[in-house]
Design an enzyme around this catalytic site. Structure first.
Site, mmCIF file in Angstrom:
data_model
loop_
_atom_site.group_PDB
_atom_site.id
_atom_site.type_symbol
_atom_site.label_atom_id
_atom_site.label_comp_id
_atom_site.label_asym_id
_atom_site.label_seq_id
_atom_site.Cartn_x
_atom_site.Cartn_y
_atom_site.Cartn_z
ATOM 1 N N CYS A 42 0.856 -1.195 0.000
ATOM 2 C CA CYS A 42 0.000 0.000 0.000
ATOM 3 C C CYS A 42 0.891 1.243 0.000
ATOM 4 O O CYS A 42 2.001 1.230 0.537
ATOM 5 C CB CYS A 42 -0.904 0.001 1.234
ATOM 6 S SG CYS A 42 -2.059 1.402 1.252
ATOM 7 N N ASP A 44 0.476 3.758 1.709
ATOM 8 C CA ASP A 44 0.461 4.360 3.049
ATOM 9 C C ASP A 44 1.886 4.597 3.571
ATOM 10 O O ASP A 44 2.705 3.674 3.598
ATOM 11 C CB ASP A 44 -0.309 3.424 3.996
ATOM 12 C CG ASP A 44 -0.663 4.092 5.308
ATOM 13 O OD1 ASP A 44 0.249 4.607 5.985
ATOM 14 O OD2 ASP A 44 -1.855 4.104 5.666
ATOM 15 N N ARG A 46 2.996 4.868 6.381
ATOM 16 C CA ARG A 46 3.355 4.175 7.626
ATOM 17 C C ARG A 46 3.782 2.729 7.397
ATOM 18 O O ARG A 46 4.047 2.002 8.356
ATOM 19 C CB ARG A 46 2.167 4.228 8.598
ATOM 20 C CG ARG A 46 1.790 5.635 9.003
ATOM 21 C CD ARG A 46 0.421 5.669 9.646
ATOM 22 N NE ARG A 46 -0.633 5.281 8.704
ATOM 23 C CZ ARG A 46 -1.929 5.208 9.020
ATOM 24 N NH1 ARG A 46 -2.319 5.472 10.253
ATOM 25 N NH2 ARG A 46 -2.816 4.870 8.111
ATOM 26 N N HIS A 98 -2.311 -3.875 5.022
ATOM 27 C CA HIS A 98 -2.145 -3.481 6.430
ATOM 28 C C HIS A 98 -3.497 -3.233 7.072
ATOM 29 O O HIS A 98 -4.461 -2.832 6.407
ATOM 30 C CB HIS A 98 -1.234 -2.255 6.559
ATOM 31 C CG HIS A 98 -1.788 -1.004 5.960
ATOM 32 N ND1 HIS A 98 -2.312 0.014 6.718
ATOM 33 C CD2 HIS A 98 -1.921 -0.613 4.674
ATOM 34 C CE1 HIS A 98 -2.721 0.984 5.906
ATOM 35 N NE2 HIS A 98 -2.501 0.637 4.669
ATOM 36 N N CYS A 101 -6.316 0.144 6.881
ATOM 37 C CA CYS A 101 -6.009 0.702 5.556
ATOM 38 C C CYS A 101 -7.083 1.719 5.126
ATOM 39 O O CYS A 101 -8.277 1.392 5.065
ATOM 40 C CB CYS A 101 -5.917 -0.430 4.532
ATOM 41 S SG CYS A 101 -5.497 0.166 2.879
HETATM 42 CO CO CO Z 1 -3.466 1.307 3.007
#
Ligand code: CO
Length: 217
Positions: A42, A44, A46, A98, A101
């Site tokens: 992803c 993302d 993090r 994750h 999400c």
């Molecule tokens: Co995500």
């Protein structure tokens, strides 16, 4: 200091640290590109692939998008996949989702997101496939369970490509893994692993009997 300048400054410190340990670190990296893993994760911020797996530059070939999707009309993802499988000869592909999400939360929210609606549709389709196991869960549980189902579906979406099936047929690689990362624990959960012995639904199986080698078409 402006925030973006911090990044450039940190880069110099990072370079100095590596050169101190190994003066030819970057020269050696520049010579060759032989990652053993393709990472599909992803976007993302993090979930930084190298940080959470303790890997170094040169070890992961990386593709990231919203909710780590494998969409069979996505020429960007397919190009990364084909290069990784046919030319880099990766032995492992990791699809990493994750918990928590935002892409999955958006997909189940009923809110309109403009262009993003079209991407999120692929996640709604995963929901529909597993609806019976999802519809009575709380929103928090639903988001996390759907993150797991989504990873499984994207692993199988890879297996449905002729790129993967040809490599499985001729070279018995790669293994395809589905993992889910915990934002609040830092831990990776191993959800699924499939390889060349996997039996796909027959409708998805390509016939390679007319090919003598696994070279790309
Ligand atoms: Co995500």
């Amino acid at each position: 200091m402006e925030s973006y300048k911090n990044l450039l400054h940190a880069n110099k410190i990072w370079v100095d640290r590596h050169i101190k340990n190994d003066p030819s670190f970057f020269e050696n990296l520049a010579k060759d590109h032989k990652p053993e893993f393709l990472w599909i994760g992803c976007s993302d911020s993090r979930v930084p692939a190298e940080r959470i797996t303790g890997t170094q530059p040169g070890e992961l070939f990386v593709h990231r998008n919203i909710a780590n999707m494998v969409v069979n009309t996505d020429v960007n993802m397919l190009s990364v996949l084909q290069f990784a499988v046919d030319f880099l000869k990766v032995n492992h592909i990791i699809v990493c989702g994750h918990y928590g999400c935002g892409g999955i939360q958006a997909a189940i929210s009923h809110r309109r997101y403009g262009l993003l609606n079209k991407w999120l549709r692929n996640i709604k389709d995963v929901y529909r496939l597993h609806q019976a196991e999802l519809e009575n869960l709380s929103e928090h549980e639903l988001t996390n369970r759907l993150a797991e189902f989504n990873v499984v579906e994207q692993v199988y979406n890879l297996a449905k490509t002729s790129i993967i099936q040809r490599a499985w047929h001729f070279e018995k690689r790669p293994l395809i893994h589905g993992w889910v990362y915990g934002l609040d624990t830092g831990l990776l959960k191993d959800i699924i692993m499939i390889g060349h012995e996997t039996q796909l639904d027959p409708i998805y199986q390509f016939d390679f009997s007319d090919l003598k080698t696994g070279n790309p078409d």
